[in-house]
Design a protein around this motif. Sequence first.
Motif, short mmCIF file in Angstrom:
data_model
loop_
_atom_site.label_atom_id
_atom_site.label_comp_id
_atom_site.label_asym_id
_atom_site.label_seq_id
_atom_site.Cartn_x
_atom_site.Cartn_y
_atom_site.Cartn_z
N ILE A 60 -11.92 -60.97 4.70
CA ILE A 60 -10.52 -60.95 5.09
C ILE A 60 -9.96 -59.54 4.99
O ILE A 60 -10.25 -58.81 4.04
CB ILE A 60 -9.72 -61.92 4.19
N ASP A 61 -9.13 -59.16 5.94
CA ASP A 61 -8.42 -57.88 5.90
C ASP A 61 -7.33 -58.01 4.85
O ASP A 61 -6.31 -58.68 5.06
CB ASP A 61 -7.83 -57.58 7.27
N LEU A 62 -7.54 -57.38 3.70
CA LEU A 62 -6.61 -57.52 2.58
C LEU A 62 -5.24 -56.93 2.89
O LEU A 62 -4.23 -57.39 2.36
CB LEU A 62 -7.21 -56.90 1.32
N ALA A 63 -5.20 -55.91 3.75
CA ALA A 63 -3.91 -55.33 4.14
C ALA A 63 -3.05 -56.35 4.86
O ALA A 63 -1.83 -56.38 4.70
CB ALA A 63 -4.13 -54.10 5.02
N ALA A 64 -3.68 -57.23 5.64
CA ALA A 64 -2.94 -58.28 6.35
C ALA A 64 -2.29 -59.26 5.38
O ALA A 64 -1.34 -59.95 5.72
CB ALA A 64 -3.86 -59.02 7.32
N LEU A 65 -2.81 -59.32 4.16
CA LEU A 65 -2.25 -60.21 3.13
C LEU A 65 -1.31 -59.47 2.19
O LEU A 65 -0.90 -60.00 1.17
CB LEU A 65 -3.39 -60.83 2.31
N GLY A 66 -0.98 -58.22 2.55
CA GLY A 66 -0.07 -57.44 1.73
C GLY A 66 -0.71 -56.78 0.53
O GLY A 66 -0.03 -56.40 -0.41
N ARG A 67 -2.03 -56.64 0.54
CA ARG A 67 -2.75 -56.00 -0.56
C ARG A 67 -3.70 -54.93 -0.01
O ARG A 67 -4.92 -55.07 -0.09
CB ARG A 67 -3.51 -57.03 -1.38
N PRO A 68 -3.15 -53.85 0.53
CA PRO A 68 -4.00 -52.83 1.17
C PRO A 68 -4.70 -51.88 0.20
O PRO A 68 -5.65 -51.20 0.58
CB PRO A 68 -3.01 -52.06 2.03
N LEU A 69 -4.25 -51.82 -1.05
CA LEU A 69 -4.82 -50.88 -2.01
C LEU A 69 -5.90 -51.58 -2.83
O LEU A 69 -5.64 -52.59 -3.49
CB LEU A 69 -3.71 -50.36 -2.94
N GLN A 70 -7.10 -51.03 -2.78
CA GLN A 70 -8.19 -51.58 -3.56
C GLN A 70 -8.60 -50.57 -4.63
O GLN A 70 -8.52 -49.37 -4.42
CB GLN A 70 -9.40 -51.90 -2.68
N ALA A 71 -9.05 -51.10 -5.76
CA ALA A 71 -9.48 -50.23 -6.86
C ALA A 71 -10.65 -50.89 -7.59
O ALA A 71 -10.84 -52.10 -7.53
CB ALA A 71 -8.33 -49.99 -7.82
N MET A 72 -11.38 -50.04 -8.28
CA MET A 72 -12.43 -50.48 -9.18
C MET A 72 -12.00 -49.98 -10.55
O MET A 72 -11.75 -48.79 -10.74
CB MET A 72 -13.74 -49.82 -8.76
N VAL A 73 -11.87 -50.90 -11.49
CA VAL A 73 -11.46 -50.53 -12.85
C VAL A 73 -12.64 -50.73 -13.78
O VAL A 73 -13.17 -51.84 -13.91
CB VAL A 73 -10.25 -51.38 -13.32
N ALA A 74 -13.06 -49.63 -14.41
CA ALA A 74 -14.14 -49.67 -15.39
C ALA A 74 -13.52 -50.02 -16.74
O ALA A 74 -12.55 -49.40 -17.16
CB ALA A 74 -14.83 -48.31 -15.46
#
Length: 160
Positions: A60-74
């Motif tokens: 799913i295109d996360l930006a289309a769901l209003g969540r365009p910023l992705q991160a990896m948290v260690a």
Amino acid sequence: MPNDLRLDETDRAILEVLSTDARISNARLAERVGVAPSTALQRVRQLREGGILRGFHAEIDLAALGRPLQAMVAVRLTVHNREQIETFTTNVRQLPGVLTVFHLAGATDYLVWLAAADAQDLREFVVEHLASDPAVAHAETSLIYEHRRGPGIWGAADPS
């Protein structure tokens, strides 16, 4: 495959086709693999029942769901006992925006892949759910600029 995890050439071919197109029709799958449709259907059923084929997923295109910023948290935990590990794993998997949780060996105990609405949303997630958690000794956030799937174990990526 009950109690038998050995895959033959047909099983592997089915898994390869499904890994590139999980929505393929059974008739087309059978044609691509070179078996009868009834055989393809039976093999897919056996692969699912045997736990080898775990599911079918939509990308799913996360930006289309209003969540365009992705991160990896260690994340590094304060204590490494079974109870704390199980509790943290269970809790973090249920948080909104968490896409995947990786439990690792090494200096980092977990990588948490998440999607956020914006930088403030990401900050709130980290502060509220990780930095303030007494089980967490350290959390380090890395932004993801781009995410693309690789070819997996099957070889060259499909250029389309």
